[in-house]
Design a protein around this motif. Structure first.
Motif, PDB file in Angstrom:
ATOM      1  N   CYS A  14       1.121  -1.114   0.100  1.00  0.00           N
ATOM      2  CA  CYS A  14       0.509  -0.126  -0.201  1.00  0.00           C
ATOM      3  C   CYS A  14       0.999   1.125   0.009  1.00  0.00           C
ATOM      4  N   ALA A  16      -0.032   4.473   1.213  1.00  0.00           N
ATOM      5  CA  ALA A  16      -0.630   5.508   2.580  1.00  0.00           C
ATOM      6  C   ALA A  16       0.927   5.220   3.842  1.00  0.00           C
ATOM      7  N   CYS A  19       2.187   2.873   5.946  1.00  0.00           N
ATOM      8  CA  CYS A  19       0.890   1.411   5.753  1.00  0.00           C
ATOM      9  C   CYS A  19       1.494   0.333   5.952  1.00  0.00           C
ATOM     10  N   CYS A  46      -4.517  -0.677  -0.041  1.00  0.00           N
ATOM     11  CA  CYS A  46      -4.954  -1.962   0.823  1.00  0.00           C
ATOM     12  C   CYS A  46      -6.386  -1.064   0.772  1.00  0.00           C
ATOM     13  N   HIS A  49      -7.420   1.911   2.811  1.00  0.00           N
ATOM     14  CA  HIS A  49      -6.778   3.017   2.168  1.00  0.00           C
ATOM     15  C   HIS A  49      -7.571   3.655   1.053  1.00  0.00           C
TER      16      HIS A  49
HETATM   17 ZN   LIG Z   1      -2.998   1.115   3.644  1.00  0.00          ZN
END
Ligand SMILES: [Zn+2]
Length: 74
Positions: A14, A16, A19, A46, A49
């Protein structure tokens, strides 16, 4: 996704910040100020997110589409 699942490379994480979960979605986007129209940048996300990363891109009108991570190059 588990470590025994060999369907995807292990570096699909991911995007983010902080994360690091396995990516499920690919958010394909383009910034018309710096990219040619056919260019696609990809953020991986993911499940958790997908919405926050998608909203960030959508607010800037950069988001083109969201596809399952396995289909990101299609
Ligand atoms: Zn994520």
């Amino acid at each position: 996704m588990t470590e025994t699942d060999a369907a995807l490379p292990t570096d699909l994480r991911c995007s983010a910040k902080g994360c690091g979960a396995d990516a499920v979605w690919a958010l394909r986007w383009n910034n018309p100020k710096v990219h040619t129209p056919e260019r696609r940048k990809i953020w991986l996300a993911c499940d958790e997110h997908r919405a926050t990363l998608g909203a960030f891109l959508d607010q800037r009108s950069f988001l083109r589409d969201i596809v399952p991570v396995a289909d990101r190059d299609a």
